[in-house]
Design a protein around this motif. Structure first.
Motif, PDB file in Angstrom:
ATOM      1  N   PRO A   1       6.862   4.275 -20.915  1.00 17.03           N
ATOM      2  CA  PRO A   1       6.779   3.244 -19.860  1.00 17.03           C
ATOM      3  C   PRO A   1       5.546   3.425 -18.968  1.00 17.03           C
ATOM      4  O   PRO A   1       5.058   4.544 -18.775  1.00 17.03           O
ATOM      5  CB  PRO A   1       8.064   3.456 -19.059  1.00 17.03           C
ATOM      6  CG  PRO A   1       8.968   4.219 -19.951  1.00 17.03           C
ATOM      7  CD  PRO A   1       8.109   5.035 -20.858  1.00 17.03           C
ATOM      8  N   ARG A   2       5.076   2.308 -18.419  1.00 13.25           N
ATOM      9  CA  ARG A   2       3.877   2.317 -17.572  1.00 13.25           C
ATOM     10  C   ARG A   2       4.161   1.675 -16.222  1.00 13.25           C
ATOM     11  O   ARG A   2       5.138   0.953 -16.056  1.00 13.25           O
ATOM     12  CB  ARG A   2       2.734   1.553 -18.260  1.00 13.25           C
ATOM     13  CG  ARG A   2       2.437   2.041 -19.655  1.00 13.25           C
ATOM     14  CD  ARG A   2       1.296   1.265 -20.273  1.00 13.25           C
ATOM     15  NE  ARG A   2       1.065   1.730 -21.644  1.00 13.25           N
ATOM     16  CZ  ARG A   2      -0.064   1.561 -22.305  1.00 13.25           C
ATOM     17  NH1 ARG A   2      -1.083   0.956 -21.748  1.00 13.25           N
ATOM     18  NH2 ARG A   2      -0.198   1.995 -23.545  1.00 13.25           N
ATOM     19  N   ILE A   3       3.274   1.928 -15.287  1.00 15.23           N
ATOM     20  CA  ILE A   3       3.260   1.211 -14.003  1.00 15.23           C
ATOM     21  C   ILE A   3       2.211   0.114 -14.164  1.00 15.23           C
ATOM     22  O   ILE A   3       1.016   0.396 -14.239  1.00 15.23           O
ATOM     23  CB  ILE A   3       2.885   2.143 -12.832  1.00 15.23           C
ATOM     24  CG1 ILE A   3       3.607   3.488 -12.943  1.00 15.23           C
ATOM     25  CG2 ILE A   3       3.150   1.468 -11.500  1.00 15.23           C
ATOM     26  CD1 ILE A   3       5.086   3.435 -12.789  1.00 15.23           C
ATOM     27  N   CYS A   4       2.647  -1.122 -14.261  1.00 14.84           N
ATOM     28  CA  CYS A   4       1.702  -2.175 -14.673  1.00 14.84           C
ATOM     29  C   CYS A   4       1.858  -3.445 -13.847  1.00 14.84           C
ATOM     30  O   CYS A   4       2.109  -4.519 -14.395  1.00 14.84           O
ATOM     31  CB  CYS A   4       1.851  -2.468 -16.161  1.00 14.84           C
ATOM     32  SG  CYS A   4       3.545  -2.780 -16.699  1.00 14.84           S
ATOM     33  N   GLY A   5       1.709  -3.333 -12.541  1.00 17.66           N
ATOM     34  CA  GLY A   5       1.856  -4.508 -11.686  1.00 17.66           C
ATOM     35  C   GLY A   5       0.552  -5.148 -11.250  1.00 17.66           C
ATOM     36  O   GLY A   5       0.563  -6.189 -10.590  1.00 17.66           O
ATOM     37  N   HIS A   6      -0.607  -4.537 -11.586  1.00 12.89           N
ATOM     38  CA  HIS A   6      -1.892  -5.100 -11.177  1.00 12.89           C
ATOM     39  C   HIS A   6      -2.378  -6.145 -12.184  1.00 12.89           C
ATOM     40  O   HIS A   6      -2.114  -6.030 -13.385  1.00 12.89           O
ATOM     41  CB  HIS A   6      -2.945  -3.997 -11.039  1.00 12.89           C
ATOM     42  CG  HIS A   6      -2.819  -3.185  -9.795  1.00 12.89           C
ATOM     43  ND1 HIS A   6      -3.143  -3.670  -8.549  1.00 12.89           N
ATOM     44  CD2 HIS A   6      -2.411  -1.903  -9.588  1.00 12.89           C
ATOM     45  CE1 HIS A   6      -2.942  -2.736  -7.638  1.00 12.89           C
ATOM     46  NE2 HIS A   6      -2.490  -1.646  -8.244  1.00 12.89           N
TER      47      HIS A   6
ATOM     48  N   ASN B   1       9.083  -0.148 -17.975  1.00 11.58           N
ATOM     49  CA  ASN B   1       7.876  -0.416 -17.199  1.00 11.58           C
ATOM     50  C   ASN B   1       8.242  -0.817 -15.768  1.00 11.58           C
ATOM     51  O   ASN B   1       9.219  -1.538 -15.540  1.00 11.58           O
ATOM     52  CB  ASN B   1       7.066  -1.542 -17.834  1.00 11.58           C
ATOM     53  CG  ASN B   1       6.415  -1.125 -19.134  1.00 11.58           C
ATOM     54  OD1 ASN B   1       6.404   0.048 -19.486  1.00 11.58           O
ATOM     55  ND2 ASN B   1       5.863  -2.080 -19.857  1.00 11.58           N
ATOM     56  N   ILE B   2       7.445  -0.349 -14.815  1.00 12.26           N
ATOM     57  CA  ILE B   2       7.627  -0.743 -13.415  1.00 12.26           C
ATOM     58  C   ILE B   2       6.559  -1.786 -13.085  1.00 12.26           C
ATOM     59  O   ILE B   2       5.362  -1.524 -13.220  1.00 12.26           O
ATOM     60  CB  ILE B   2       7.501   0.464 -12.482  1.00 12.26           C
ATOM     61  CG1 ILE B   2       8.626   1.468 -12.758  1.00 12.26           C
ATOM     62  CG2 ILE B   2       7.549   0.027 -11.019  1.00 12.26           C
ATOM     63  CD1 ILE B   2       8.578   2.707 -11.882  1.00 12.26           C
ATOM     64  N   THR B   3       6.989  -2.949 -12.676  1.00 17.11           N
ATOM     65  CA  THR B   3       6.050  -4.033 -12.360  1.00 17.11           C
ATOM     66  C   THR B   3       6.108  -4.464 -10.898  1.00 17.11           C
ATOM     67  O   THR B   3       5.192  -5.124 -10.420  1.00 17.11           O
ATOM     68  CB  THR B   3       6.356  -5.264 -13.239  1.00 17.11           C
ATOM     69  OG1 THR B   3       7.723  -5.658 -13.040  1.00 17.11           O
ATOM     70  CG2 THR B   3       6.145  -4.940 -14.713  1.00 17.11           C
ATOM     71  N   GLU B   4       7.174  -4.074 -10.190  1.00 16.52           N
ATOM     72  CA  GLU B   4       7.331  -4.469  -8.796  1.00 16.52           C
ATOM     73  C   GLU B   4       6.981  -3.296  -7.885  1.00 16.52           C
ATOM     74  O   GLU B   4       7.625  -2.250  -7.944  1.00 16.52           O
ATOM     75  CB  GLU B   4       8.758  -4.941  -8.524  1.00 16.52           C
ATOM     76  CG  GLU B   4       9.143  -6.223  -9.242  1.00 16.52           C
ATOM     77  CD  GLU B   4       8.316  -7.414  -8.779  1.00 16.52           C
ATOM     78  OE1 GLU B   4       7.990  -7.471  -7.567  1.00 16.52           O
ATOM     79  OE2 GLU B   4       7.973  -8.259  -9.620  1.00 16.52           O
TER      80      GLU B   4
END
Length: 525
Positions: free
Chosen positions: A81-86, A125-128
């Motif tokens: 999983p990724r941090i993908c909110g940009h 994945n974290i999007t918020e």
């Protein structure tokens, strides 16, 4: 016949760090299969704390970064999983120095975002983001947390502005910084704080070094040296000096040392080599050691800094054939003191999709804790609140001991109540040392130090309070996330109680030994 006496002066300096060497981690302790970003931006692309490694990664259709637990080395799952909110490429990431589960990121989409990382492993994945900071008109290239005040973040972008943000608010979208510094005439390449965070130094693409009072926005000092084109700047702890890396007029890579109170002429200029990669400087104020790494190099040069001429003393060079694109540095509280490790780098090697830890080690025969190479160091507790710092207060960092068994170990997760700061922690006593005075027998070990038993009784909370969480007043958990949070609170309290029991056992053994010794002494007479 008289013999003339000749005085002999050694040609070397006496230094406990003279034989420091670099040691790369074994293959099983590296992080393999990490898709490292291909961006050409001149940043570290990696941030490390005792719990996690964050690294900017390649991502189609936006910007993303990975957060990997430090103990999860080896091959990375391709679907991790990724941090993908940009919406644009991520240009910089920085962990909150006072909360190991909060990270800030900035991007080409002109935003800065604050993320809460779950204490358990990422499952999706974290999007918020927890907070979004909107203020820059162009892409944001650099972010820095304040070194001693909580919830204060600095950001700078291609609009040539430095913005200061107060995150101590309930708003999820913050559109106005508390301060904007806007007299720079070009892109800011580097920011660095002095020890208490009352001054910030910047290196700008217009080749100038500036020292600024961040709260008033007043320019205090400015340097424009034609023989040294600056790229990165660094405050050297409490030495009242700045160090910068850049290039000379002949395009050699160069290090320059400056007096903080007079930037007209550098105290020292030293050419490093003729390569073209950017030099990243790192300074350890505990050991007064300076590490210099080049982007695209595999080597790490290290020096010892002194207050007197010639100021900079070359020690040695760690050499590797694997070139680094970026670098992360572990805070001192995450080091392995049992192996005399004084610094640890995490090299990003895109050619092999690899993150390689490199430890800097002082060779010592003794396996006991080495007090002289581990003085009290900056801990994970803020010295000031955001409001106190903005109102003009200055304080140095809250110190902690790295001795095994000391009370402070890591910063707390977001949902745990943080207790009041102390100036320094006291290490746990060991058998064989002198007993503590009688007053210490009525002191209870706390997470951030010791408090007297009487003070503790006065502030004792009602039964049912678990780490500041009253299980009788709060409703039972309704969601899986709430249940997990309650579980981790209880796990943390169990761990704290074990620490208290261990320290009580040590005190009991000390007292038994002291009683035995006194009985033996009285029997002799």
């Amino acid at each position: 016949m008289t013999i003339a006496k000749m005085s002999w002066f050694p040609q070397y300096r006496s230094s406990k760090f003279r034989h420091v060497y670099g040691k790369a981690a074994s293959k099983e302790n590296c992080y393999d299969g990490v898709p490292i970003t291909q961006s050409v931006h001149d940043n570290h692309f990696c941030a490390v704390n005792p719990h996690f490694i964050a690294v900017v990664t390649e991502c189609a259709g936006g910007g993303a970064f990975l957060v990997i637990p430090v103990n999860q080395s080896g091959k990375l799952d391709p679907h991790y999983p990724r941090i993908c909110g940009h919406k644009g490429n991520v240009l910089d990431i920085k962990w909150n120095p006072f909360d190991d589960f909060v990270i800030a990121s900035c991007s080409e989409d002109a935003t800065v975002k604050i993320w809460n990382i779950p204490q358990h492993l990422l499952t999706k994945n974290i999007t918020e983001a927890e907070k979004e900071l909107l203020g820059h008109s162009r892409r944001v290239g650099l972010i820095e947390w304040h070194p001693t005040a909580s919830h204060i973040l600095f950001s700078t972008g291609y609009d040539y502005k430095i913005m200061i943000w107060n995150l101590d608010t309930k708003e999820s979208v913050i559109q106005a910084p508390v301060k904007t510094i806007s007299f720079h005439t070009d892109v800011i390449l580097s920011m660095s704080f002095n020890t208490d965070g009352s001054l910030v130094a910047t290196a700008c693409r217009d080749k100038k070094i500036r020292i600024i009072d961040p709260r008033t926005g007043v320019l205090l000092q400015e340097a424009n040296n034609k023989s040294h084109r600056v790229n990165k700047v660094l405050f050297l702890g409490n030495m009242k000096k700045l160090l910068s890396t850049g290039t000379s007029r002949w395009n050699n890579r160069q290090i320059a040392l400056w007096d903080q109170s007079d930037l007209s002429v550098p105290l020292l200029e030293e050419d490093v080599d003729g390569s073209s990669g950017l030099l990243f400087p790192f300074y350890d104020s505990d050991t007064h050691m300076l590490y210099v790494l080049g982007k695209g190099d595999g080597n790490i040069r290290y020096y010892e800094v002194s207050t007197e001429k010639p100021y900079l003393h070359y020690l040695m060079e760690y050499r590797s054939f694997l070139p680094q694109k970026g670098i992360g540095v572990m805070p001192k509280r995450g080091l392995d003191v049992s192996s005399c490790e004084i610094f640890r780098f995490y090299k990003l090697i895109p050619a092999k999709n690899l993150i390689e830890p490199v430890s800097m080690i002082v060779p010592r025969r003794s396996e006991s804790y080495q007090e002289d190479i581990y003085p009290l160091t900056a801990g994970a507790q803020p010295a000031l609140t955001a409001r106190e710092w903005l109102s003009g207060a200055n304080k140095g960092p809250v110190l902690m001991s790295l001795r095994p068994g000391s009370v402070i170990s890591n910063s707390l997760p977001p949902f745990l109540e943080k207790e009041g700061p102390l100036e320094a922690t006291e290490p746990v006593g060991y058998p064989g040392k002198a007993p503590k005075p009688p007053e210490s027998l009525s002191r209870i070990p706390e997470k951030w130090g010791y408090r007297k038993d009487e003070e503790k009784r006065q502030e004792r909370t009602p039964v049912g309070l678990s780490n500041g969480f009253n299980v009788f007043e709060c409703p039972p958990p309704k969601t899986e996330n709430e249940l997990l949070q309650m579980f981790y609170r209880q796990q943390e309290e169990i761990r704290r109680l074990r620490e208290v029991l261990i320290q009580r056992d040590v005190q009991i053994k000390q007292l038994e030994l002291e009683i035995k010794n006194r009985r033996m002494d009285s029997g002799r007479f």
